[in-house]
Write a protein that holds these residues in place. Structure first.
Motif, short mmCIF file in Angstrom:
data_model
loop_
_atom_site.label_atom_id
_atom_site.label_comp_id
_atom_site.label_asym_id
_atom_site.label_seq_id
_atom_site.Cartn_x
_atom_site.Cartn_y
_atom_site.Cartn_z
N MET A 98 0.73 -1.19 -0.05
CA MET A 98 0.09 -0.03 -0.02
C MET A 98 0.83 1.19 -0.22
O MET A 98 1.72 1.41 0.71
CB MET A 98 -0.88 -0.06 1.16
N PRO A 99 0.65 2.14 -0.85
CA PRO A 99 1.47 3.42 -0.93
C PRO A 99 1.39 4.25 0.37
O PRO A 99 0.53 4.04 0.98
CB PRO A 99 0.87 4.43 -2.05
N SER A 100 2.48 4.69 0.84
CA SER A 100 2.66 5.39 1.97
C SER A 100 1.84 6.66 2.25
O SER A 100 1.19 6.89 3.11
CB SER A 100 4.13 5.79 2.18
N ALA A 101 1.39 7.08 1.00
CA ALA A 101 0.24 8.41 1.09
C ALA A 101 -1.01 7.89 1.40
O ALA A 101 -1.47 8.50 2.16
CB ALA A 101 0.35 9.00 -0.31
N ILE A 102 -1.36 6.81 1.02
CA ILE A 102 -2.54 6.18 1.35
C ILE A 102 -2.67 5.86 2.85
O ILE A 102 -3.32 5.98 3.30
CB ILE A 102 -2.87 5.02 0.27
N VAL A 103 -1.38 5.12 3.31
CA VAL A 103 -1.39 4.84 4.65
C VAL A 103 -1.74 6.02 5.60
O VAL A 103 -2.44 5.94 6.50
CB VAL A 103 -0.38 4.19 4.76
N TRP B 146 -6.54 12.51 -5.67
CA TRP B 146 -5.97 13.75 -5.95
C TRP B 146 -6.69 14.51 -6.90
O TRP B 146 -6.70 15.92 -6.94
CB TRP B 146 -4.51 13.63 -6.68
N SER B 147 -7.62 14.11 -7.72
CA SER B 147 -8.20 14.70 -8.65
C SER B 147 -9.50 15.50 -8.02
O SER B 147 -10.00 16.76 -8.17
CB SER B 147 -9.10 13.60 -9.68
N PHE C 65 -3.66 -5.30 -12.58
CA PHE C 65 -4.06 -3.95 -12.58
C PHE C 65 -3.67 -3.22 -11.52
O PHE C 65 -3.66 -3.53 -10.25
CB PHE C 65 -5.61 -3.92 -12.68
N ASP C 66 -3.34 -1.93 -11.66
CA ASP C 66 -2.51 -1.10 -10.56
C ASP C 66 -3.67 -0.31 -10.05
O ASP C 66 -4.06 0.76 -10.33
CB ASP C 66 -1.43 -0.17 -11.08
N TYR C 67 -4.36 -1.16 -8.86
CA TYR C 67 -5.50 -0.30 -8.38
C TYR C 67 -5.04 0.76 -7.37
O TYR C 67 -5.87 1.80 -7.31
CB TYR C 67 -6.02 -1.39 -7.34
N TRP C 68 -3.97 1.02 -6.92
CA TRP C 68 -3.53 2.08 -5.92
C TRP C 68 -3.14 3.12 -6.69
O TRP C 68 -3.39 4.08 -6.44
CB TRP C 68 -2.21 1.60 -5.41
N TYR C 69 -2.80 3.05 -8.08
CA TYR C 69 -2.39 4.13 -8.94
C TYR C 69 -3.72 4.93 -9.23
O TYR C 69 -4.03 6.16 -9.10
CB TYR C 69 -1.82 3.64 -10.25
N TRP C 70 -4.93 4.14 -9.39
CA TRP C 70 -5.94 4.88 -9.97
C TRP C 70 -6.65 5.28 -8.74
O TRP C 70 -7.57 6.51 -8.76
CB TRP C 70 -6.80 3.81 -10.74
N LEU C 71 -6.35 4.53 -7.55
CA LEU C 71 -7.30 5.09 -6.35
C LEU C 71 -6.59 6.47 -6.00
O LEU C 71 -7.44 7.53 -5.70
CB LEU C 71 -6.90 4.15 -5.08
N GLN C 72 -5.24 6.49 -6.12
CA GLN C 72 -4.60 7.95 -5.83
C GLN C 72 -4.74 9.00 -7.19
O GLN C 72 -5.03 10.15 -6.39
CB GLN C 72 -2.98 7.89 -5.87
#
Length: 447
Positions: free
Chosen positions: A1-6, A98-99, A87-94
């Motif tokens: 999980m990306p640190s920004a999401i954490v 940010w959008s 599929f990179d779910y974390w990329y699209w979630l971020q």
């Protein structure tokens, strides 16, 4: 999980807990100033606590009486391939997060612009020694930072004086600071209902503070309450400001007439301490096993779990096994192990006994590391690779056209610079033979 999401999850978890604690325990109390401090502390603590590692506060150098093992998280090559193609779910979630955050920032800027336009159009005025800016049209009196805005044409002189005294409390005690902090935090917590509710209770409590101060003075409480009833018919200004009639009349009057809370109830504010300690402790629990394992027999030789392979690469550069053993596991971002045909396909026959490729958190984006990634993906036939297929690409090393096999034999740590050209850019520089694109590599020897 990306640190920004954490971080965002931890921040919003704290906001939910603080809101529930305030709503269930502290809102019924008439300690409005303490409640203001509690709400501000809740916002600031929620921002800061995910960054606190309590283990560092009490850590001390580790003393080893015997030998130890360095345990590295070994990730098999097949697992890496599966992850790369998923599929990179974390990329699209971020991207979504940010959008929406960008839209929230735009919304806030538009509200500031509207307030600034109103400020420019309003004219300076004064009444009974209180300075304010006279606005046009029907609008509920409000204040922002050090300025009071009101249309005196809608109020009797005595009523206007009560309004100015009310708004002056907001100005003197910098209540706009609380509202702005909540607005800024809302930019990053727009999906959290608790943040919207916290913003509301912050404004609510500021009105309770102001009403309490005015009623402690020489203002007539019944007249003041009738003024609220009359002004309630006027439209409210922006939520960025302190509106004179922010809450429903029923709520305001009920809190004015409420019996003061007994001082013994102040002990409830101590409940914040275990909540704060619990959040910090939960945030500081390590998400991995202990990296160092003491050997069974003190004094035995240093033992390593590193496999016996032909080569070790760290961030695209070849390392010795001894140097790899000194790596801090906490600095490692990923480990890939190649054996058998997977190793020879990427690194040649001399790597038959295996290759370990390690990327660290600090240097995983260097030229050498990226070149190694390109080499691995190409050799494995990864359709998702950054360089796509090499079959139709022009390959240039130090100005000389080479074959794909020559490129694969090039050691990543010899690469100084790599440039990928596509489309018209490749055609203009290299002609029709670069129709499928071109990869230009400069080695350190020729640089």
């Amino acid at each position: 999980m990306p640190s920004a999401i954490v971080y965002i999850i931890q921040l919003n978890t704290a906001l939910v807990l603080f809101y529930l604690l305030y709503r269930l325990v502290f809102r019924p109390l008439t300690f409005y100033r303490l409640n203001r401090g509690l709400l501000l502390f809740g916002l600031l603590f929620s921002i800061i606590y995910p960054l606190i590692d309590i283990n560092l506060l009490f850590s001390r150098p580790l003393e080893l009486n015997g030998a130890y093992k360095v345990v590295l998280p070994v990730l098999q090559y097949e697992q890496v391939q599966q992850q790369a193609s998923s599929f990179d779910y974390w990329y699209w979630l971020q991207f979504l997060f940010w959008s929406v955050t960008a839209l929230m920032v735009l919304r806030l800027l538009l509200r500031f612009t509207s307030l600034y336009r109103l400020h420019r159009q309003a004219q300076p005025a004064s009444h009974a020694g209180y300075h304010f800016r006279c606005v046009e049209g029907a609008v509920n009196p409000f204040s922002f930072w050090s300025t009071i805005y009101v249309n005196p044409g809608y109020h009797e002189p005595q009523e206007l004086l009560a309004i100015l005294k009310h708004e002056q409390v907001h100005v003197r005690e910098l209540h706009s600071l609380d509202i702005l902090l909540a607005e800024l935090l809302l930019l990053f917590c727009w999906f959290n209902p608790a943040m919207w509710l916290t913003k509301k209770v912050i404004s609510e409590n500021l009105e309770f503070i102001t009403d309490q101060q005015l009623l402690q003075g020489n203002i007539d409480s019944r007249f003041y309450q009738y003024s609220l009833l009359k002004i309630s018919k006027l439209p409210e200004a922006s939520s960025l400001v302190n509106n004179f009639n922010f809450l429903t009349i029923k709520t305001r009057i009920a809190m004015m007439n409420k019996k003061r809370s007994a001082r013994v109830h102040a002990f409830k504010y101590a409940l914040v301490i275990p909540l704060m300690c619990g959040l910090i402790t939960a945030c500081s629990v390590p998400d991995h096993e202990e990296e160092l394992i003491l050997a069974d027999e003190p004094g035995s030789r240093q033992e390593s779990t590193l496999p016996e392979v032909s080569y070790y690469y760290v961030d695209g550069k070849e390392w010795s096994k001894e140097n790899v053993s000194t790596l801090d596991p906490g600095e490692i971002e990923s480990v890939e192990v190649f054996k058998g045909e997977n190793a020879t396909a990427v690194f040649g026959e001399e790597a038959a006994s295996g290759v370990v490729v390690i990327n660290t958190r600090k240097n995983s984006n260097t030229e050498a590391a990226r070149a190694m990634t390109v080499k691995i993906r190409q050799a494995s036939g990864d359709a998702e690779a950054d360089t796509e297929s090499m079959a139709d690409k022009l390959l240039i090393i130090d100005g000389r056209e080479v074959t794909e096999s020559e490129l694969n034999r090039l050691s990543p740590d010899m690469i100084s610079q790599m440039e990928v050209l596509k489309g018209e850019q490749a055609l203009q520089k290299w002609g029709d033979k670069a129709r499928g694109g071109a990869i230009i590599i400069t080695t350190k020897q020729k640089n």
